[in-house]
Design a protein around this motif. Structure first.
Motif, mmCIF file in Angstrom:
data_model
loop_
_atom_site.group_PDB
_atom_site.id
_atom_site.type_symbol
_atom_site.label_atom_id
_atom_site.label_comp_id
_atom_site.label_asym_id
_atom_site.label_seq_id
_atom_site.Cartn_x
_atom_site.Cartn_y
_atom_site.Cartn_z
ATOM 1 N N ASP A 117 0.809 -1.223 0.000
ATOM 2 C CA ASP A 117 0.000 0.000 0.000
ATOM 3 C C ASP A 117 0.838 1.269 0.000
ATOM 4 N N ILE A 118 2.162 1.144 -0.034
ATOM 5 C CA ILE A 118 2.990 2.365 -0.022
ATOM 6 C C ILE A 118 4.005 2.377 -1.173
ATOM 7 N N VAL A 119 3.650 1.799 -2.316
ATOM 8 C CA VAL A 119 4.491 1.942 -3.504
ATOM 9 C C VAL A 119 4.511 3.422 -3.885
ATOM 10 N N ASN A 120 5.698 3.962 -4.118
ATOM 11 C CA ASN A 120 5.867 5.391 -4.416
ATOM 12 C C ASN A 120 5.264 6.274 -3.321
ATOM 13 N N SER A 121 5.298 5.759 -2.105
ATOM 14 C CA SER A 121 4.697 6.489 -0.986
ATOM 15 C C SER A 121 5.440 6.106 0.297
ATOM 16 N N ALA A 122 4.890 6.539 1.427
ATOM 17 C CA ALA A 122 5.533 6.278 2.713
ATOM 18 C C ALA A 122 4.488 6.312 3.817
ATOM 19 N N LYS A 123 4.875 5.827 4.991
ATOM 20 C CA LYS A 123 4.000 5.931 6.154
ATOM 21 C C LYS A 123 4.845 6.189 7.387
ATOM 22 N N ASN A 124 4.305 6.975 8.279
ATOM 23 C CA ASN A 124 4.992 7.283 9.533
ATOM 24 C C ASN A 124 4.772 6.166 10.534
ATOM 25 N N LEU A 125 5.813 5.860 11.273
ATOM 26 C CA LEU A 125 5.743 4.868 12.331
ATOM 27 C C LEU A 125 5.839 5.562 13.678
ATOM 28 N N SER A 126 5.672 4.803 14.730
ATOM 29 C CA SER A 126 5.769 5.358 16.078
ATOM 30 C C SER A 126 7.151 5.970 16.309
ATOM 31 N N THR A 127 7.194 7.090 16.996
ATOM 32 C CA THR A 127 8.474 7.771 17.241
ATOM 33 C C THR A 127 9.375 7.001 18.199
ATOM 34 N N ASP A 128 8.849 5.950 18.828
ATOM 35 C CA ASP A 128 9.709 5.116 19.674
ATOM 36 C C ASP A 128 9.987 3.765 19.023
ATOM 37 N N PHE A 129 9.825 3.691 17.701
ATOM 38 C CA PHE A 129 10.056 2.446 16.974
ATOM 39 C C PHE A 129 11.475 1.958 17.235
ATOM 40 N N TRP A 130 11.597 0.682 17.610
ATOM 41 C CA TRP A 130 12.871 0.035 17.929
ATOM 42 C C TRP A 130 13.633 0.761 19.037
#
Length: 270
Positions: A117-130
């Motif tokens: 769902d994010i071909v040629n796109s992006a999505k934000n993840l949680s700021t505490d990811f990993w």
């Protein structure tokens, strides 16, 4: 495929550092196997200038996980899907970004997600990811070690042998292998392979292979070789494909005015 998790092994890497100019820096570290089957590199870039850095992002077959902060945006984490077209962007002044560039298997087995769902796109993840935070952007070597340890924890003990063989063949051929040939070599139907690619990554295997062929051609262009050395029908086909993925013809790409094609600049330094 069985994978032995050995932290010591994962810490060995080939380092490469590139400085575009006094204000823009790019660096990456390439892991060894078994991590190299999932991750292409761990890297960073930094725009120290007071002005935006104009760049053209070209399709390269990687999925980038960015940890980024700039003077105009707070710390955030972004996952960028596969790209199929060139895109012009401006990196804001005083931006620093650390990243993990995944191969498709890394998306499935380490991130354990679909990026269809994010071909040629992006999505934000949680700021505490990993558990990465803004303080980790102060020291790239420390960030690299932290990420290596995290990746080693997430490295799967087993993966589907067909998928391992599939990507080994694709990368070994620079994308110059037919779906039917892959199907015969790994005993996996062409229809199922394409269903897998579309479901997990958002594009067909053939489309992904063309991106890898383009990326391999960039290595030749970076050395001034402006003619097809891979499986293109002729010179016109070569020029058309390069323009499709970069936005310009090979001769203009080689000029790389203002180092706006970062990927090509990196290849020239290698």
């Amino acid at each position: 495929m069985d994978i032995i998790k050995t932290n010591k092994k994962l810490l060995f890497a080939v380092k490469s550092t590139t400085t575009m100019n006094n204000h823009f820096h790019y660096r990456f570290i390439v892991p060894e196997k078994p991590l190299a089957d999932f991750v292409e590199n761990i890297g960073m870039f930094q725009n120290l200038s007071d002005k935006p850095k104009e760049v053209v992002l070209m399709p390269d077959g990687r999925i980038d996980l960015f940890f980024l902060q700039s003077e105009t945006a707070a710390f955030h984490v972004t996952l960028i899907g596969l790209e199929t077209v060139p895109e012009q962007r401006a990196i804001p002044p005083h931006t620093i970004a650390f990243k993990v560039s995944f191969k498709p298997l890394g998306v499935e087995y380490i991130l354990q997600t679909s990026i269809a769902d994010i071909v040629n796109s992006a999505k934000n993840l949680s700021t505490d990811f990993w558990n990465v935070n803004v303080n980790d952007l102060k020291d790239f070597d420390a960030f690299h070690q932290k990420i290596i340890l995290k990746l080693s924890e997430l490295l799967p003990s087993k993966i589907d042998e067909r998928k391992c063989q599939l990507f080994d063949l694709i990368y070994a051929s620079n994308g110059e292998i037919k779906v039917q040939e892959l199907s015969e070599k790994i005993a996996w139907s062409s229809r199922e392979i394409n269903r897998y690619f579309n479901k997990k990554f958002g594009l067909s295997l053939n489309a992904f292979c063309k991106i890898l062929r383009f990326k391999a051609s960039l290595e030749h262009i970076a050395q001034g070789r402006l003619f097809p050395e891979l499986n293109f029908a002729d010179q016109n086909h070569f020029i058309k494909e390069i323009k499709k993925f970069s936005g310009v013809v090979p001769s203009e790409l080689l000029k790389n005015k203002d180092d706006r094609f970062i990927l090509l600049s990196v290849l020239k330094e290698q």
